[in-house]
Scaffold this motif. Structure first.
Motif, PDB file in Angstrom:
ATOM      1  N   HIS A 255      22.125  -8.557  64.366  1.00 18.80           N
ATOM      2  CA  HIS A 255      22.497  -7.224  63.899  1.00 18.80           C
ATOM      3  C   HIS A 255      23.912  -6.879  64.341  1.00 18.80           C
TER       4      HIS A 255
ATOM      5  N   LEU B  48      16.792   0.386  54.253  1.00 20.76           N
ATOM      6  CA  LEU B  48      15.506   0.809  54.806  1.00 20.76           C
ATOM      7  C   LEU B  48      14.433   0.858  53.724  1.00 20.76           C
TER       8      LEU B  48
ATOM      9  N   LEU C 116      17.717  10.975  59.020  1.00 21.58           N
ATOM     10  CA  LEU C 116      18.544   9.823  58.650  1.00 21.58           C
ATOM     11  C   LEU C 116      19.991  10.245  58.421  1.00 21.58           C
TER      12      LEU C 116
ATOM     13  N   LEU D  33      21.532  10.752  61.766  1.00 23.02           N
ATOM     14  CA  LEU D  33      21.819   9.454  62.381  1.00 23.02           C
ATOM     15  C   LEU D  33      23.168   8.933  61.910  1.00 23.02           C
TER      16      LEU D  33
ATOM     17  N   LEU E 118      16.569  -2.281  58.319  1.00 20.92           N
ATOM     18  CA  LEU E 118      15.753  -1.395  59.137  1.00 20.92           C
ATOM     19  C   LEU E 118      14.298  -1.504  58.692  1.00 20.92           C
TER      20      LEU E 118
ATOM     21  N   LYS F 121      14.794  -7.361  61.674  1.00 19.68           N
ATOM     22  CA  LYS F 121      14.901  -5.946  61.342  1.00 19.68           C
ATOM     23  C   LYS F 121      14.887  -5.102  62.616  1.00 19.68           C
ATOM     24  N   LEU F 122      15.423  -3.897  62.495  1.00 19.58           N
ATOM     25  CA  LEU F 122      15.388  -2.928  63.583  1.00 19.58           C
ATOM     26  C   LEU F 122      14.384  -1.835  63.236  1.00 19.58           C
TER      27      LEU F 122
ATOM     28  N   ILE G 218      12.652   1.775  63.203  1.00 12.77           N
ATOM     29  CA  ILE G 218      13.211   3.120  63.268  1.00 12.77           C
ATOM     30  C   ILE G 218      12.102   4.143  63.047  1.00 12.77           C
TER      31      ILE G 218
ATOM     32  N   LEU H  44      10.720   7.935  62.011  1.00  7.39           N
ATOM     33  CA  LEU H  44      11.107   8.974  61.057  1.00  7.39           C
ATOM     34  C   LEU H  44      10.564  10.344  61.439  1.00  7.39           C
TER      35      LEU H  44
ATOM     36  N   TRP I 245       4.501   6.256  65.094  1.00  2.00           N
ATOM     37  CA  TRP I 245       4.917   5.498  63.914  1.00  2.00           C
ATOM     38  C   TRP I 245       4.282   6.046  62.634  1.00  2.00           C
TER      39      TRP I 245
END
Length: 278
Positions: free
Chosen positions: A4, A22, A51, A54, A208, A219-220, A222, A224, A231
């Protein structure tokens, strides 16, 4: 983290916004014990604002900032998760309006419809399976022998069962579990096919995920929104205001707490908890 970091460095060296992809915001769950209805509501609005924030925070340390492509995958899974394509279309259109209103510079939407304009949903999914899919037999073997893949598969089975166990379901739980186990193979395969298509369309973007990811993965992960289940996603929940902030929870849980439903523009939007309940 190195893969990344290398991707980010390539954008920074060129002085370009960091591009992020994403896969998310497919469609509302069909289970009305979880959600208010088929259209985006306050839960999605909060996530979109998060988002956008961010990206704005990134711009405070790197002036070009970042842009997120939301790869909305409802069309990809509609036939497997029990959501009518008409509901997917309505959700996607409403999400496009929400993004345009709340985060026009930071976010954009990409859907399976954009991959091949003019095709009907059935043909779109057929082409995705044909050009980016994999052998179901091979996938079944991987799920049988790979603990990480099996854990993901079992999680999908659980979600499929939950989404069908809404008001009005008249079948048996055991029959639903059998059907969900079969459909979950399709969900895993379709998810991978969509991932390959997204990778082709956005090869340089940092990927993401809305799911937890082990360190060093492609992937990272994230979040929401906040909630007891950290999650939990906006399309499987409702937004509940209380104690000076919003959190996500299933609709039935908000109603059990005595939360009051709030409408916005004539549509159900979110719940509000009294001070004694928050």
């Amino acid at each position: 983290m190195n893969p990344h970091l290398n991707q980010v460095v390539r954008f920074v060296r060129k002085g370009l916004p960091v591009e992020l992809a994403l896969p998310a915001f497919p469609a509302k769950s069909p289970n009305l014990n979880k959600v208010l209805g088929p259209l985006p509501d306050k839960a999605e609005e909060i996530a979109v604002r998060f988002l956008n924030d961010l990206c704005e925070q990134i711009s405070t340390v790197y002036a070009p900032g970042a842009r997120i492509t939301i790869c909305a995958d409802g069309r990809v899974f509609a036939d497997l998760i029990g959501v009518p394509d008409a509901h997917v279309s309505g959700y996607q259109s409403a999400m496009a309006r929400l993004v345009a209103r709340e985060a026009p510079a930071a976010l954009r939407l990409f859907t399976l419809d954009d991959a091949a304009a003019g095709l009907d949903p059935v043909e779109l999914r057929r082409r995705l399976d044909e050009h980016h899919g994999e052998s179901v037999a091979q996938l079944r073997e991987e799920i049988r022998t790979n603990s990480d893949t099996r854990a993901m598969y079992l999680g999908i089975v659980r979600f499929l069962v939950e989404d069908r166990l809404g008001p009005g379901y008249q079948g048996t739980r055991s029959a639903l579990q059998r059907k969900s186990r079969d459909r979950a193979y399709g969900v895993v395969a379709r998810s991978r096919a969509w991932g390959r298509l997204v990778g082709e369309r956005f090869p340089d973007s940092v990927r993401l995920s809305i799911h937890p990811q082990p360190c060093g993965s492609a992937k990272l992960g994230i979040l929401l929104g906040g909630g007891a289940d950290s999650w939990l996603t906006p399309w499987h929940s409702v937004a509940v205001q209380g104690g000076g902030h919003f959190r996500l929870m299933k609709r039935i849980e908000a109603e059990r707490l005595g939360a009051v439903l709030v409408h916005d523009g004539g549509r159900p939007s979110h719940f509000v908890l009294s001070n004694s309940c928050s």
